[in-house]
Design a protein around this motif. Structure first.
Motif, PDB file in Angstrom:
ATOM      1  N   UNK A 180     -16.764   8.452   3.166  1.00  8.77           N
ATOM      2  CA  UNK A 180     -17.250   9.369   4.189  1.00  8.77           C
ATOM      3  C   UNK A 180     -16.209  10.449   4.464  1.00  8.77           C
ATOM      4  N   UNK A 181     -16.614  11.468   5.210  1.00  8.62           N
ATOM      5  CA  UNK A 181     -15.686  12.521   5.614  1.00  8.62           C
ATOM      6  C   UNK A 181     -14.461  11.907   6.294  1.00  8.62           C
ATOM      7  N   UNK A 182     -13.288  12.373   5.901  1.00 12.27           N
ATOM      8  CA  UNK A 182     -12.055  11.881   6.497  1.00 12.27           C
ATOM      9  C   UNK A 182     -11.474  10.655   5.827  1.00 12.27           C
ATOM     10  N   UNK A 220     -16.398  13.575  -9.905  1.00 20.59           N
ATOM     11  CA  UNK A 220     -17.610  14.394  -9.908  1.00 20.59           C
ATOM     12  C   UNK A 220     -18.651  13.837  -8.931  1.00 20.59           C
ATOM     13  N   UNK A 221     -18.743  12.515  -8.842  1.00 16.46           N
ATOM     14  CA  UNK A 221     -19.691  11.909  -7.905  1.00 16.46           C
ATOM     15  C   UNK A 221     -19.315  12.223  -6.462  1.00 16.46           C
ATOM     16  N   UNK A 222     -18.037  12.230  -6.164  1.00 18.55           N
ATOM     17  CA  UNK A 222     -17.593  12.614  -4.820  1.00 18.55           C
ATOM     18  C   UNK A 222     -17.914  14.075  -4.540  1.00 18.55           C
ATOM     19  N   UNK A 223     -17.689  14.923  -5.546  1.00 14.15           N
ATOM     20  CA  UNK A 223     -18.012  16.345  -5.379  1.00 14.15           C
ATOM     21  C   UNK A 223     -19.491  16.522  -5.066  1.00 14.15           C
ATOM     22  N   UNK A 224     -20.352  15.824  -5.804  1.00 13.81           N
ATOM     23  CA  UNK A 224     -21.797  15.938  -5.595  1.00 13.81           C
ATOM     24  C   UNK A 224     -22.229  15.371  -4.248  1.00 13.81           C
ATOM     25  N   UNK A 225     -21.486  14.419  -3.724  1.00 18.73           N
ATOM     26  CA  UNK A 225     -21.867  13.786  -2.453  1.00 18.73           C
ATOM     27  C   UNK A 225     -21.654  14.709  -1.253  1.00 18.73           C
ATOM     28  N   UNK A 234     -18.821  15.003   0.412  1.00 20.12           N
ATOM     29  CA  UNK A 234     -17.812  14.471   1.321  1.00 20.12           C
ATOM     30  C   UNK A 234     -16.628  15.425   1.392  1.00 20.12           C
ATOM     31  N   UNK A 235     -16.004  15.510   2.589  1.00 22.62           N
ATOM     32  CA  UNK A 235     -14.913  16.469   2.782  1.00 22.62           C
ATOM     33  C   UNK A 235     -13.822  15.892   3.680  1.00 22.62           C
ATOM     34  N   UNK A 236     -12.796  16.708   3.948  1.00 23.14           N
ATOM     35  CA  UNK A 236     -11.653  16.311   4.786  1.00 23.14           C
ATOM     36  C   UNK A 236     -10.974  15.059   4.257  1.00 23.14           C
ATOM     37  N   UNK A 237     -10.859  14.973   2.937  1.00 25.01           N
ATOM     38  CA  UNK A 237     -10.264  13.799   2.314  1.00 25.01           C
ATOM     39  C   UNK A 237      -8.736  13.878   2.351  1.00 25.01           C
ATOM     40  N   UNK A 238      -8.109  12.737   2.498  1.00 23.46           N
ATOM     41  CA  UNK A 238      -6.658  12.603   2.372  1.00 23.46           C
ATOM     42  C   UNK A 238      -6.404  11.835   1.083  1.00 23.46           C
ATOM     43  N   UNK A 239      -5.784  12.485   0.101  1.00 26.60           N
ATOM     44  CA  UNK A 239      -5.700  11.932  -1.247  1.00 26.60           C
ATOM     45  C   UNK A 239      -4.250  11.673  -1.632  1.00 26.60           C
ATOM     46  N   UNK A 240      -4.018  10.479  -2.167  1.00 32.71           N
ATOM     47  CA  UNK A 240      -2.716  10.109  -2.706  1.00 32.71           C
ATOM     48  C   UNK A 240      -2.853  10.026  -4.219  1.00 32.71           C
ATOM     49  N   UNK A 241      -2.117  10.868  -4.926  1.00 34.59           N
ATOM     50  CA  UNK A 241      -2.151  10.863  -6.383  1.00 34.59           C
ATOM     51  C   UNK A 241      -0.915  11.583  -6.881  1.00 34.59           C
ATOM     52  N   UNK A 242      -0.451  11.251  -8.078  1.00 35.91           N
ATOM     53  CA  UNK A 242       0.764  11.873  -8.584  1.00 35.91           C
ATOM     54  C   UNK A 242       0.692  13.389  -8.533  1.00 35.91           C
ATOM     55  N   UNK A 243      -0.458  13.960  -8.858  1.00 33.02           N
ATOM     56  CA  UNK A 243      -0.646  15.406  -8.836  1.00 33.02           C
ATOM     57  C   UNK A 243      -2.118  15.674  -8.501  1.00 33.02           C
ATOM     58  N   UNK A 244      -2.538  16.913  -8.613  1.00 32.13           N
ATOM     59  CA  UNK A 244      -3.910  17.253  -8.208  1.00 32.13           C
ATOM     60  C   UNK A 244      -4.700  17.881  -9.346  1.00 32.13           C
ATOM     61  N   UNK A 277     -11.095  19.954  -8.945  1.00 37.29           N
ATOM     62  CA  UNK A 277     -12.455  20.396  -8.613  1.00 37.29           C
ATOM     63  C   UNK A 277     -12.763  20.125  -7.141  1.00 37.29           C
ATOM     64  N   UNK A 278     -12.234  19.034  -6.598  1.00 37.79           N
ATOM     65  CA  UNK A 278     -12.403  18.770  -5.162  1.00 37.79           C
ATOM     66  C   UNK A 278     -11.585  19.750  -4.335  1.00 37.79           C
ATOM     67  N   UNK A 279     -10.389  20.067  -4.818  1.00 40.07           N
ATOM     68  CA  UNK A 279      -9.529  21.008  -4.114  1.00 40.07           C
ATOM     69  C   UNK A 279     -10.171  22.388  -4.063  1.00 40.07           C
ATOM     70  N   UNK A 280     -10.719  22.841  -5.195  1.00 39.32           N
ATOM     71  CA  UNK A 280     -11.341  24.161  -5.254  1.00 39.32           C
ATOM     72  C   UNK A 280     -12.548  24.260  -4.332  1.00 39.32           C
ATOM     73  N   UNK A 281     -13.235  23.133  -4.100  1.00 36.92           N
ATOM     74  CA  UNK A 281     -14.402  23.111  -3.223  1.00 36.92           C
ATOM     75  C   UNK A 281     -14.021  22.874  -1.763  1.00 36.92           C
ATOM     76  N   UNK A 282     -12.719  22.885  -1.469  1.00 36.25           N
ATOM     77  CA  UNK A 282     -12.195  22.693  -0.101  1.00 36.25           C
ATOM     78  C   UNK A 282     -12.590  21.323   0.469  1.00 36.25           C
ATOM     79  N   UNK A 283     -12.554  20.314  -0.355  1.00 35.01           N
ATOM     80  CA  UNK A 283     -12.906  18.971   0.103  1.00 35.01           C
ATOM     81  C   UNK A 283     -11.679  18.149   0.500  1.00 35.01           C
TER      82      UNK A 283
END
Length: 264
Positions: free
Chosen positions: A17-19, A38-43, A45-55, A64-70
């Motif tokens: 969900x959002x957040x 891609x499934x998250x992009x299609x859903x 959902x936004x305002x995500x807090x993401x932990x990953x080595x890079x983006x 793709x999520x970053x470009x869509x302001x998610x």
């Protein structure tokens, strides 16, 4: 016996969900769970807090999520090849918690192991420990949010007293990973360097969703070959062996001449 295979990527991420906070496996474009992203992009959902080595990069991976302001916040060790990542951070649109790579890996492992925090020498004597690293800028370039100072404590190591900084573990609402092989109980096998951050991210997520290229019945994987036990995995989506994989930066060398090949 619990069968963790679900019908589609959309079903697998339906309760994100959002957040929500996410730990996402991958290094550059190697081993990233693109079908789930891609499934998250299609859903929507936004305002995500993401932990990953890079983006990812501008048009692939988490990019793709970053470009869509998610994405609201990234916790990463590397900005990398993603110009939009850099632009959003410097313009104040994105919060970034920049973390040394080894420390990030251990924070995820600790979160998945029930360890609240740990001490490390990495970052001692720098803004990592002392605070002041920009996490979010204002539109005018001034610092809106800076990292706080962290506790530093001396320990004796081999008779030498050294300072160590306290780093808190990371745990997230969800984890998304890509694996080569799984059984229906969720035991995972990763492909060579695509293993990278994925087991650690999977451990850190309270709900782990794995996209896999192939699934076999329980007992179909040699227990000694399992990279991540199924106890950490909640859902499996089968994406097939032909799923698209990209190379972040292709580097080739010129073909050798006959003389160089020793044929002259």
């Amino acid at each position: 016996m619990i069968d963790k295979v679900v019908g589609s990527a959309a079903d697998a991420v339906a309760d994100v969900v959002d957040g929500s906070s996410l730990a996402v496996g991958g290094f550059g474009l190697c081993g990233i769970p693109m079908v789930l992203i891609d499934a998250l992009l299609a859903s929507g959902v936004r305002d995500l807090s993401v932990v990953s080595n890079n983006c990812g990069v501008d048009d692939w991976g988490l990019g793709v999520l970053l470009a869509a302001r998610r994405i609201r916040k990234m916790t990463s060790s590397y900005v990398g090849e993603n110009r939009e990542f850099e632009r959003q951070f410097l313009s104040g649109e994105l919060e970034l918690e920049l973390t040394p790579q080894g420390t990030l890996a251990e924070k995820l492992r600790a979160g998945g192991s029930g360890i609240a925090a740990f001490f490390t020498q990495t970052g001692v004597g720098t803004q990592v420990a002392e605070g002041g690293l920009p996490r979010r800028y204002n539109a005018d370039g001034s610092i809106a949010v800076a990292s706080p100072p962290k506790p530093v404590q001396p320990f004796s190591v081999d008779g030498v007293v050294k300072d160590f900084v306290l780093e808190e573990a990371i745990s997230t609402d969800f984890a998304l990973v890509h694996a080569k092989l799984a059984d229906r109980q969720g035991n995972l096998v990763f492909d060579k360097s695509a293993r990278n951050f994925s087991p650690l991210c999977a451990m850190a997520g309270r709900v782990c969703i794995a996209e896999v290229e192939e699934v076999v019945d329980a007992g179909g994987i040699d227990p000694d070959a399992v990279h991540l036990p199924g106890v950490y995995v909640d859902r499996i989506v089968v994406v097939g062996r032909d799923v698209e994989k990209r190379i972040e930066r292709r580097t080739v060398r010129a073909a050798a001449s006959a003389a160089e090949r020793g044929e002259a």
